[in-house]
Structures are given as structure tokens and as C-alpha cells.
Design an enzyme around this catalytic site. Structure first.
Site, PDB file in Angstrom:
ATOM      1  N   PRO A  77      31.349  41.437  45.548  1.00 61.87           N
ATOM      2  CA  PRO A  77      32.476  40.525  45.353  1.00 61.87           C
ATOM      3  C   PRO A  77      32.976  40.552  43.914  1.00 61.87           C
ATOM      4  CG  PRO A  77      30.407  39.303  45.568  1.00 61.87           C
ATOM      5  CD  PRO A  77      30.086  40.746  45.800  1.00 61.87           C
ATOM      6  N   ASP A  78      34.279  40.268  43.732  1.00 60.80           N
ATOM      7  CA  ASP A  78      34.756  40.161  42.344  1.00 60.80           C
ATOM      8  C   ASP A  78      34.404  38.770  41.824  1.00 60.80           C
ATOM      9  OD1 ASP A  78      36.588  38.467  43.458  1.00 60.80           O
ATOM     10  OD2 ASP A  78      38.364  39.613  42.922  1.00 60.80           O
ATOM     11  N   PHE A  79      34.960  38.374  40.697  1.00 63.60           N
ATOM     12  CA  PHE A  79      34.565  37.092  40.103  1.00 63.60           C
ATOM     13  C   PHE A  79      35.520  35.961  40.457  1.00 63.60           C
ATOM     14  CE2 PHE A  79      32.460  40.302  37.669  1.00 63.60           C
ATOM     15  CZ  PHE A  79      31.206  39.763  37.462  1.00 63.60           C
ATOM     16  N   ARG A  80      36.819  36.252  40.348  1.00 65.33           N
ATOM     17  CA  ARG A  80      37.769  35.133  40.349  1.00 65.33           C
ATOM     18  C   ARG A  80      38.620  34.989  41.599  1.00 65.33           C
ATOM     19  NH1 ARG A  80      36.935  37.053  35.468  1.00 65.33           N
ATOM     20  NH2 ARG A  80      36.155  35.562  33.938  1.00 65.33           N
ATOM     21  N   ASN A 151      32.808  46.420  34.729  1.00 66.78           N
ATOM     22  CA  ASN A 151      31.812  46.253  35.789  1.00 66.78           C
ATOM     23  C   ASN A 151      30.419  46.632  35.318  1.00 66.78           C
ATOM     24  OD1 ASN A 151      34.017  45.567  37.225  1.00 66.78           O
ATOM     25  ND2 ASN A 151      34.151  47.471  38.382  1.00 66.78           N
ATOM     26  N   ASP A 153      28.060  47.339  37.644  1.00 72.53           N
ATOM     27  CA  ASP A 153      27.397  47.903  38.828  1.00 72.53           C
ATOM     28  C   ASP A 153      27.059  49.388  38.693  1.00 72.53           C
ATOM     29  OD1 ASP A 153      29.938  49.110  39.137  1.00 72.53           O
ATOM     30  OD2 ASP A 153      30.634  47.501  40.437  1.00 72.53           O
ATOM     31  N   HIS A 170      31.302  45.600  29.337  1.00 70.46           N
ATOM     32  CA  HIS A 170      30.518  44.374  29.494  1.00 70.46           C
ATOM     33  C   HIS A 170      29.040  44.673  29.728  1.00 70.46           C
ATOM     34  CE1 HIS A 170      34.335  41.835  30.457  1.00 70.46           C
ATOM     35  NE2 HIS A 170      34.259  42.228  29.207  1.00 70.46           N
TER      36      HIS A 170
HETATM   37  P1  OAD Z   1      38.086  39.241  38.337  1.00 72.16           P
HETATM   38  O1  OAD Z   1      37.379  38.722  39.513  1.00 72.16           O
HETATM   39  O2  OAD Z   1      38.465  38.284  37.294  1.00 72.16           O
HETATM   40  O3  OAD Z   1      39.416  39.973  38.804  1.00 72.16           O
HETATM   41  C1  OAD Z   1      39.428  40.905  39.845  1.00 72.16           C
HETATM   42  C2  OAD Z   1      40.865  41.302  40.128  1.00 72.16           C
HETATM   43  O4  OAD Z   1      40.837  42.298  41.109  1.00 72.16           O
HETATM   44  C3  OAD Z   1      41.699  40.162  40.665  1.00 72.16           C
HETATM   45  O5  OAD Z   1      42.971  40.211  40.094  1.00 72.16           O
HETATM   46  C4  OAD Z   1      41.762  40.436  42.145  1.00 72.16           C
HETATM   47  O6  OAD Z   1      42.955  39.987  42.740  1.00 72.16           O
HETATM   48  C5  OAD Z   1      41.702  41.933  42.175  1.00 72.16           C
HETATM   49  N1  OAD Z   1      41.126  42.436  43.407  1.00 72.16           N
HETATM   50  C6  OAD Z   1      39.933  42.158  43.932  1.00 72.16           C
HETATM   51  N2  OAD Z   1      39.727  42.827  45.067  1.00 72.16           N
HETATM   52  C7  OAD Z   1      40.843  43.551  45.282  1.00 72.16           C
HETATM   53  C8  OAD Z   1      41.272  44.436  46.296  1.00 72.16           C
HETATM   54  N3  OAD Z   1      40.499  44.739  47.332  1.00 72.16           N
HETATM   55  N4  OAD Z   1      42.484  44.980  46.199  1.00 72.16           N
HETATM   56  C9  OAD Z   1      43.292  44.702  45.146  1.00 72.16           C
HETATM   57  N5  OAD Z   1      42.934  43.883  44.159  1.00 72.16           N
HETATM   58  C10 OAD Z   1      41.742  43.309  44.215  1.00 72.16           C
HETATM   59  O7  OAD Z   1      37.215  40.427  37.749  1.00 72.16           O
HETATM   60  P2  OAD Z   1      37.319  41.075  36.293  1.00 72.16           P
HETATM   61  O8  OAD Z   1      38.715  41.099  35.827  1.00 72.16           O
HETATM   62  O9  OAD Z   1      36.602  42.352  36.364  1.00 72.16           O
HETATM   63  O10 OAD Z   1      31.934  39.476  33.058  1.00 72.16           O
HETATM   64  O11 OAD Z   1      36.479  40.028  35.442  1.00 72.16           O
HETATM   65  C11 OAD Z   1      36.222  40.262  34.078  1.00 72.16           C
HETATM   66  C12 OAD Z   1      34.877  39.737  33.685  1.00 72.16           C
HETATM   67  O12 OAD Z   1      34.731  38.396  34.089  1.00 72.16           O
HETATM   68  C13 OAD Z   1      33.738  40.444  34.357  1.00 72.16           C
HETATM   69  O13 OAD Z   1      33.375  41.640  33.715  1.00 72.16           O
HETATM   70  C14 OAD Z   1      32.630  39.434  34.300  1.00 72.16           C
HETATM   71  C15 OAD Z   1      33.370  38.133  34.419  1.00 72.16           C
HETATM   72  O14 OAD Z   1      32.901  37.143  33.600  1.00 72.16           O
HETATM   73  C16 OAD Z   1      30.642  39.936  33.050  1.00 72.16           C
HETATM   74  O15 OAD Z   1      30.131  40.443  34.001  1.00 72.16           O
HETATM   75  C17 OAD Z   1      29.922  39.792  31.799  1.00 72.16           C
END
Ligand code: OAD
Length: 474
Positions: A77-80, A151, A153, A170
């Protein structure tokens, strides 16, 4: 143009058919002129231009900036993202607010939530997807200058992109460091502890016992020095691809603006983010699902088959490799700092009981010691501090450390357990404990422990089976 148009309007004959025709002729010319002007700018900010440039080999220094969105197709999963993002699903880690999991102050007080998350995200469980192999494709075409990823991972590396092309902004799980003495550790040193739900404790430095933290960048920590490469990479790039990031975390979010204004920036994401919200002249955006859009992009580049074949082949190898790792191998490992401390604590507890009850020596198994470094200096010190005299006795009487329950199964399956217990005992006492100076216990105490009277009552107490049998007989 404006001035000419005004003069036409002011003309007294502007309602005459001839003039109208003239005007319309002029306007149509103007239309054509405007179109031409637009064409020259849209050309560079269109997806077609991007595709053409890649195909014709016009891009030589492509920089990719990636975020968690590129790995969601791998199951991480992503973060936000609301609902599915990690920050919306952290209740089970029992933390006061989502970012606490990556905060140093919080970690130092309570490292458990981070290690629970680390266990889930740990490299080896997931495989790269089409987004990672798209970056690999750029590398194979020899046009990838660098991929900057947020990432942790490690999937870019697994997709076959060499280390020098990756900047893990990171941090990474590949290495770790003690939070107290900064002693370096490798991924293999701590991964078993993480999988066993244990907090990895420093064991290389004597008396340290600090927590070993994987080299993941926490909020407030410095980014790795390699991150500074962006200062050369981005201004000199001819194309910058931003994939799957919310551009919400700084300084990473800032570097996207280090690309020259003449550089094409392509955003592939579910929504517009960062400075793409007020785009530059040469920004191109592909909004929607990343996996679908990347596939479409690769189709237009006539590279989808190549990348899919590469992905299937490489991922099959990764899966094969994973299958070849014997599942029991890490369980047999007994020399983590935590294990040693636990073993030492259990040992001391047993010894304390032993001395207070003043009962006979317990018959205990020997601990498997795969190597002679299994007991480190801090453990020895702890043992020494608590009861030097008993250690001395133990050595003389060829008694040994008790086996922690968690180790008993591995002990029986381990090949080294078949070696004689006395050799284990000697490896412990001579190689590990001997360098320590410990005081010889006073003679009278040695005498006292030797003169043990084992009464039938104590025998009964100690042998519940016999106890139960006797009771039943009575
Ligand atoms: P976020 O979760 O903040 O952002 C992920 C982005 O990817 C969002 O804009 C989503 O809409 C988009 N997204 C996710 N899945 C998608 C899909 N299948 N197709 C198109 N878009 C998609 O993640 P990051 O920007 O990587 O820190 O977050 C930055 C940092 O925040 C991370 O490195 C983490 C966290 O704190 C650490 O791990 C230290």
C-alpha cells in the site's frame, strides 16, 4: 495582431460584404498563424512528442522520481491514499498519529510499531511490477541517468537496475545501525529478529545494547549523501518522469523543480501533484491508474512485449530463488543479540533459583553454538556482573546454560546439536568465558554447594509425575 484588428473595426466600410470577406480571410489567416504558434509549443508538451523522442533516441539523460504509487501494483500500500494508504490503516500499530511510526523520538521510546511495519514491508515478500520494469527498460535503452525513489521496498533493485543508477532517498533495509553506538549492521544481521517479532539489539559493541534501526530515513533525519547527486542529475536531464508520488515530503518534493524549464516533465499519477498543479510549458501528465498508463505508454513505445517478457522471466527467477531458501534455516540461528540476552537472563534466573533453593544441580541441555562468537562481551559482562562465582562453579562442574524454550526445537533439528555437548560446553567456557576475569568463589561457598542433601520431599516437589503417581497410589 491586436492593432490590426482594431483598425478593421474602426473602418466605416466594415459592414460591406467585401470587407467582411476580407476580414474573414484575415481572420482565417490569423487562425492558421495562431495554430502554428500553438503547435510548436504543444508539440513539446504532448505525450506524442515524449514517445517520439524516446523512440528516436533524442533523450539521453532521463531522471525518474518515484514514490509509493509505483509499488501498489506489487501489493504494497502507499502512504496517503485515503482508505487504502498505510497512514489510514495504522490503528493496529497502536500509535498516537500516523507519522509517529517514522519519528525518531517516538521510535526511541517505542520501537515496536516500526518493527511491526518493517516486518510487513521487508524486502523479499514482494516482486517488482510493470512500473519498475518500465524504469528498467529506460536503463536497458541506456538513457536512464538515475532513478530517485522514496520507496524502501528495494523493488527497483530487484527489477535489475544497478545500484549506481538508484538513489534510495528515504533509505533502505539493506543496512542498519545501532541507535546508540552507530555500529553498522547488514540486512541479514537483523532480519530474523524482525521476522521473530523481536527488537534487534546491538551485539557487536560491548555493553551497548542499543536498538539496531534499519537505515530508513525518519522524519528529521538527514537524507543519504547520495541524494545530493540530484544537483547534477536534474539540471542536466533532458526528461524527468515523476511516478506515483504525492510530492508531499520534502526535500524530495522540491527536487522535481531542479529540472530546467526546457526539460520535459512527465507525471504519471492518479492525480496532479506538487508543481504540476500549475504546470510549466513542457509538462505532460498521464492521470489515472499507473499500471494501466504505463502499459499504454509501453505499447506506444512498441516495448510492451519486451518489458512483459523481461518481467515474467526475472520475477520467475526471484520466486525460484525464494523457494530455494530453506524455511528452517533462519530459525536455527541462535546468535542474535536478543537471543543471547534472553539465554543469559534465563541462565541467571536458573542460577539464582539454584542458589536460593540450595538444591542439587539441574540436568540441563547445552545451548547450540554455531560459532564461538555467540556470546558477546556485553552478555559476558552481564553474566559476570550477576554471578561470577556461579559461572566458575558451572565451568568446573561441566554444567551448562539452560536452553530457552524457543531454541529447543531448532536445537534438535540443527546439525551442530548432534555434536557432543561437552565440546559445546568447552567452546563456551574456554573460548568465550575464559577471557573474562572472574573471581574464584570463596572455598566455603564451593563446599556448601557440594554438600547438598536431597531429601525425598524435595525429590517429590521437583518431580510432578512421580508426585502424581504416588498420590494416585495412596
Ligand atoms: P504517498 O502515499 O504520499 O503518495 C502516493 C501517490 O501515488 C499518491 O498521489 C497516489 O494517488 C498515487 N498512487 C498510488 N497508487 C496508484 C496507482 N495504482 N495508480 C496511480 N497512482 C497511484 O507516497 P509517497 O509520495 O511515496 O516516508 O510518500 C513519500 C514518503 O512519505 C514516503 O517515502 C514515506 C512517507 O512518509 C518514508 O518511508 C520514510
Amino acid at each position: 495582431f491586436m492593432s490590426r484588428k482594431s483598425s478593421q473595426i474602426r473602418s466605416p466600410h466594415n459592414i460591406a460584404r467585401r470587407n467582411l470577406n476580407d476580414l474573414s480571410n484575415r481572420l482565417s489567416k490569423v487562425e492558421i498563424t495562431t495554430k502554428n504558434v500553438r503547435n510548436s509549443s504543444t508539440k513539446k508538451n504532448s505525450l506524442d512528442y515524449f514517445i517520439e523522442s524516446i523512440k528516436k533516441g533524442q533523450f539521453k539523460r532521463v531522471v525518474v522520481l518515484a514514490g509509493a504509487g509505483i509499488s501498489t501494483a506489487s501489493g504494497i500500500p502507499d502512504f496517503r491514499t485515503a482508505g487504502t494508504g498505510l497512514y489510514d490503516n495504522l490503528q493496529r500499530y497502536n500509535i498516537p498519529y500516523p507519522e509517529a511510526i517514522f519519528e525518531l523520538n517516538y521510535f526511541n521510546r517505542n520501537p515496536k510499531p516500526f518493527f511491526d511495519l518493517a516486518k510487513e514491508l521487508y524486502p523479499g515478500k514482494y516482486f517488482p511490477n510493470i512500473n519498475h520494469y518500465f524504469i528498467r527498460y529506460l536503463y536497458d535503452k541506456n538513457i536512464l541517468r538515475r532513478v530517485y525513489t522514496q520507496n524502501i521496498d528495494g523493488l527497483e533493485r530487484m527489477a535489475g537496475i544497478p545500484n549506481d543508477k538508484i538513489v534510495e532517498a528515504h533509505g533502505t533495509f539493506q543496512s542498519a545501525a545501532c541507535q546508540r553506538c552507530r555500529q553498522k549492521y547488514q540486512c541479514e544481521d537483523i532480519h530474523q529478529d524482525i521476522f521473530d517479532d523481536k527488537i534487534p539489539i546491538c551485539w557487536k559493541t560491548s555493553r551497548c545494547n542499543g536498538i539496531i534501526k534499519p537505515d530508513i530515513v525518519f522524519f528529521g533525519e538527514d537524507l543519504p549523501s547520495r541524494f545530493q547527486l540530484y544537483q547534477q542529475d536534474l539540471p542536466s536531464s533532458d526528461c524527468c518522469i515523476v511516478m506515483g508520488t504525492s510530492l508531499a515530503v520534502y526535500p524530495f518534493a522540491d527536487i522535481v523543480d531542479s529540472a530546467a524549464r526546457s526539460t520535459i516533465r512527465l507525471l504519471i499519477n492518479r492525480q496532479l501533484v506538487g508543481t504540476f498543479l500549475s504546470p510549466r510549458p513542457y509538462d505532460v501528465t498521464l492521470i489515472g491508474d499507473l499500471e494501466i498508463n504505463t502499459k499504454q505508454l509501453l505499447t506506444k513505445l512498441d516495448a510492451l512485449d519486451y518489458v512483459l517478457e523481461l518481467m515474467n522471466k526475472e520475477n520467475a527467477l526471484h520466486k525460484q530463488h525464494q523457494l530455494n531458501i530453506p524455511k528452517s534455516a533462519p530459525i536455527a540461528r541462535t546468535n542474535t543479540g536478543y537471543d543471547r540476552l534472553k539465554a543469559a537472563e534465563t541462565f541467571l534466573e536458573q542460577k539464582r533459583k539454584f542458589s536460593t533453593l540450595n538444591s542439587h544441580r539441574q540436568q540441563v541441555q547445552f545451548v547450540t553454538q554455531p560459532n564461538t562468537h555467540a556470546y558477546n562481551a556485553s552478555t559476558k559482562l552481564m553474566i559476570e556482573k550477576h554471578n561470577n562465582a556461579l559461572l566458575f562453579n558451572r565451568r568446573r562442574s561441566k554444567s551448562a546454560l539452560p536452553v530457552p524454550p524457543s531454541k529447543q526445537s531448532s536445537l534438535s533439528s540443527s546439525s551442530s546439536s548432534s555434536s557432543s555437548s561437552s565440546s559445546l560446553n568447552s567452546s563456551l567456557s574456554e573460548c568465550e568465558l575464559m577471557p573474562f576475569s572472574f573471581k574464584r568463589p570463596p572455598d566455603n561457598k564451593t563446599q556448601a554447594t557440594r554438600q547438598i542433601i536431597v531429601t525425598p520431599a524435595t525429590k517429590l516437589k521437583r518431580n510432578p509425575l512421580l508426585n502424581a503417581t504416588l498420590r494416585a497410589a495412596l
